[in-house]
Scaffold this motif. Structure first.
Motif, PDB file in Angstrom:
ATOM      1  N   SER A   4      15.069 -13.836   4.138  1.00 58.84           N
ATOM      2  CA  SER A   4      14.671 -12.613   3.443  1.00 58.84           C
ATOM      3  C   SER A   4      13.444 -12.002   4.114  1.00 58.84           C
ATOM      4  O   SER A   4      12.642 -12.692   4.741  1.00 58.84           O
ATOM      5  N   GLN A   5      13.305 -10.730   3.923  1.00 54.95           N
ATOM      6  CA  GLN A   5      12.162 -10.033   4.510  1.00 54.95           C
ATOM      7  C   GLN A   5      10.887 -10.336   3.722  1.00 54.95           C
ATOM      8  O   GLN A   5      10.909 -10.462   2.509  1.00 54.95           O
ATOM      9  N   VAL A   6       9.771 -10.420   4.434  1.00 57.36           N
ATOM     10  CA  VAL A   6       8.470 -10.622   3.802  1.00 57.36           C
ATOM     11  C   VAL A   6       7.878  -9.256   3.509  1.00 57.36           C
ATOM     12  O   VAL A   6       7.780  -8.414   4.395  1.00 57.36           O
ATOM     13  N   ARG A   7       7.503  -9.061   2.278  1.00 59.72           N
ATOM     14  CA  ARG A   7       6.926  -7.774   1.901  1.00 59.72           C
ATOM     15  C   ARG A   7       5.415  -7.834   2.054  1.00 59.72           C
ATOM     16  O   ARG A   7       4.784  -8.787   1.659  1.00 59.72           O
ATOM     17  N   LYS A   8       4.868  -6.780   2.588  1.00 62.98           N
ATOM     18  CA  LYS A   8       3.418  -6.695   2.732  1.00 62.98           C
ATOM     19  C   LYS A   8       2.844  -6.080   1.459  1.00 62.98           C
ATOM     20  O   LYS A   8       3.341  -5.084   0.959  1.00 62.98           O
ATOM     21  N   LYS A   9       1.773  -6.720   0.959  1.00 67.77           N
ATOM     22  CA  LYS A   9       1.123  -6.197  -0.230  1.00 67.77           C
ATOM     23  C   LYS A   9       0.189  -5.062   0.157  1.00 67.77           C
ATOM     24  O   LYS A   9      -0.455  -5.101   1.195  1.00 67.77           O
ATOM     25  N   LYS A  10       0.122  -4.081  -0.731  1.00 70.44           N
ATOM     26  CA  LYS A  10      -0.792  -2.978  -0.494  1.00 70.44           C
ATOM     27  C   LYS A  10      -2.207  -3.430  -0.807  1.00 70.44           C
ATOM     28  O   LYS A  10      -2.447  -4.222  -1.711  1.00 70.44           O
TER      29      LYS A  10
END
Length: 88
Positions: A4-10
């Protein structure tokens, strides 16, 4: 199995219209008279009540005040709590 893709936190940025501290408020330490006065009021209040309870027929500190001597003793202690709430 696909990864799965890793989401970057804002990055959090606080709103500019709300400041965390009140402008104009100073963070200076309390003056030295404040805790000294508060402790003195506590001691005077407790002393007043002890003298009232231990005096013969409750004639001291002020015999004509009667039970208002209790109000004076507890009033001293409550006012010291008010002072201590302002202590930094």
């Amino acid at each position: 199995m696909p990864k799965s893709q890793v989401r970057k936190k804002k990055v959090y940025t606080p709103p500019s219209d709300v400041s965390p501290a009140v402008k104009g408020a100073s963070n200076k330490p309390s003056p030295t008279w404040l805790p000294v006065t508060a402790v003195t009021l506590i001691v005077v209040g407790i002393g007043w009540l002890v003298v009232y309870y231990l005096s013969d027929a409750q004639q001291y500190p002020v015999g004509s005040w009667g039970y208002w001597n209790l109000a004076v003793g507890f009033g001293c202690m409550v006012s010291s709590l008010g002072l201590l709430s302002r202590w930094r």
